[in-house]
Design an enzyme around this catalytic site. Structure first.
Site, PDB file in Angstrom:
ATOM      1  N   ARG A 146       0.820  -1.240   0.138  1.00 20.77           N
ATOM      2  CA  ARG A 146      -0.027  -0.025   0.026  1.00 20.77           C
ATOM      3  C   ARG A 146       0.926   1.360  -0.165  1.00 20.77           C
ATOM      4  O   ARG A 146       2.039   1.294   0.285  1.00 20.77           O
ATOM      5  CB  ARG A 146      -0.989   0.224   1.133  1.00 20.77           C
ATOM      6  N   ARG A 240      -0.649  -1.940  -7.251  1.00 24.38           N
ATOM      7  CA  ARG A 240      -0.879  -2.863  -6.280  1.00 24.38           C
ATOM      8  C   ARG A 240      -2.168  -3.920  -6.658  1.00 24.38           C
ATOM      9  O   ARG A 240      -1.782  -5.106  -6.774  1.00 24.38           O
ATOM     10  CB  ARG A 240      -1.499  -2.425  -4.999  1.00 24.38           C
ATOM     11  N   HIS A 263      -4.402  -8.791   3.458  1.00 27.68           N
ATOM     12  CA  HIS A 263      -5.795  -8.618   3.677  1.00 27.68           C
ATOM     13  C   HIS A 263      -6.181  -9.477   4.998  1.00 27.68           C
ATOM     14  O   HIS A 263      -5.937 -10.715   4.963  1.00 27.68           O
ATOM     15  CB  HIS A 263      -6.745  -9.057   2.444  1.00 27.68           C
ATOM     16  N   TYR A 272     -10.118 -10.126  -7.217  1.00 32.84           N
ATOM     17  CA  TYR A 272      -9.017 -10.469  -8.103  1.00 32.84           C
ATOM     18  C   TYR A 272      -9.348 -11.876  -8.984  1.00 32.84           C
ATOM     19  O   TYR A 272      -8.859 -11.884  -9.911  1.00 32.84           O
ATOM     20  CB  TYR A 272      -7.711 -10.579  -7.688  1.00 32.84           C
TER      21      TYR A 272
END
Length: 299
Positions: A146, A240, A263, A272
């Site tokens: 991030r 990302r 996560h 995804y």
């Protein structure tokens, strides 16, 4: 009601180790909730019921509040009441079991592998800014970290011989990420130039004045790289997303991608899989003889 809000935000800072961004977002949401409580004749948190809260959420939705924003508001309310219950201030939580209206889930925008290579494989000047910016781009795409995680990196967090970097994510949780060969090379070249900035501390990425590079400065670096190399807007989360999508497409290992992204819930990572399926569907449409549409209308 303001006293509860101040107490809860202090709890977020001191005990939950929430970021300043998270605390500010929750404070805004709960301040908005206080404003709307007046419309339903509620002047104390203890008086707020699930029915009241449902009416407030419905009104905000009718006035154009996005489902994601409403979900965050409800999350803030649940957290506030959990804290209040622990402090002995109340015994109920009106936000439990209440969910925000469903919104259209937008898939994140990603670069395909060719565009990612186009971004990263161009010639790089042997200068302070060029080497730093290339290292930033490579590290984002190599590790999928991030923006806040990259900006908080210190030299001590990097182990180039082992090809590892330690990052601190949401909730102050730490994880170790592998750094790919191209990113290691870019970092080595950047570290040789870093001294020209007269560093004032141990920050990995610094300005020419020696100060830690902040999120806004990194966003500007990304935007310029996107415009120059790709002719499109580029932001840190796009790399990302690209990292996660390309890794999942190759490995099919959802749990590994979840761990690398940091996560807490695998359902966040599952978006995804939709990107991967969309890619497969596009390949099918273009390649399968029964999927291709005739360009010429039948006579």
């Amino acid at each position: 009601m303001q006293a509860w809000l101040d107490g809860y935000c202090a709890h977020l800072r001191s005990e939950r180790q929430a970021s300043a961004h998270t605390e500010a977002a929750y404070r805004r949401d709960l301040a908005k909730l206080i404003e709307h409580c007046a419309a339903v004749q509620v002047s104390q948190w203890e008086q707020l019921t699930t029915a009241h809260l449902r009416r407030i959420v419905a009104r905000l939705h009718q006035h154009g509040q996005a489902p994601r924003s409403l979900a965050r508001l409800l999350s803030a309310a649940r957290g506030l009441y959990r804290w209040a219950h622990r402090e002995g201030l109340c015994t109920h939580n009106p936000a439990v079991g209440l969910s925000a209206p469903k919104g259209e889930r937008k898939l994140p925008r990603v670069l395909d592998t060719d565009r990612a290579q186009q971004l990263l494989d161009g010639a790089v000047e042997n200068s302070f800014h060029a080497r730093r910016n290339q290292a930033i781009l490579e590290l984002f795409y190599s590790c999928g970290m991030r923006l806040a995680e990259l900006c908080s990196l210190d030299l001590d967090h990097l182990d180039l011989p082992a090809g590892l970097v330690q990052v601190t994510g949401k909730g102050n949780k730490q994880r170790v990420l592998p750094v790919g060969r191209k990113a290691r090379e870019a970092l080595q070249q950047w570290l040789r130039e870093r001294g020209a900035g007269n560093p004032k501390g141990r920050a990995l990425f610094i300005s020419l004045r020696g100060e830690r590079l902040g999120p806004r400065a990194v966003q500007v670096v990304m935007a310029k790289a996107g415009a120059q190399e790709l002719g499109q807007h580029l932001h840190p989360h796009m790399l990302r997303h690209s990292f996660a999508s390309h890794l999942l497409e190759s490995s099919q290992d959802l749990r590994a991608v979840q761990e690398l992204l940091g996560h807490a819930d695998i359902s966040t990572t599952q978006i995804y899989t939709h990107l991967d399926f969309q890619h497969l569907a596009n390949v099918y449409d273009q390649a399968h003889p029964r999927a291709r549409r005739n360009k010429e209308p039948e006579q």
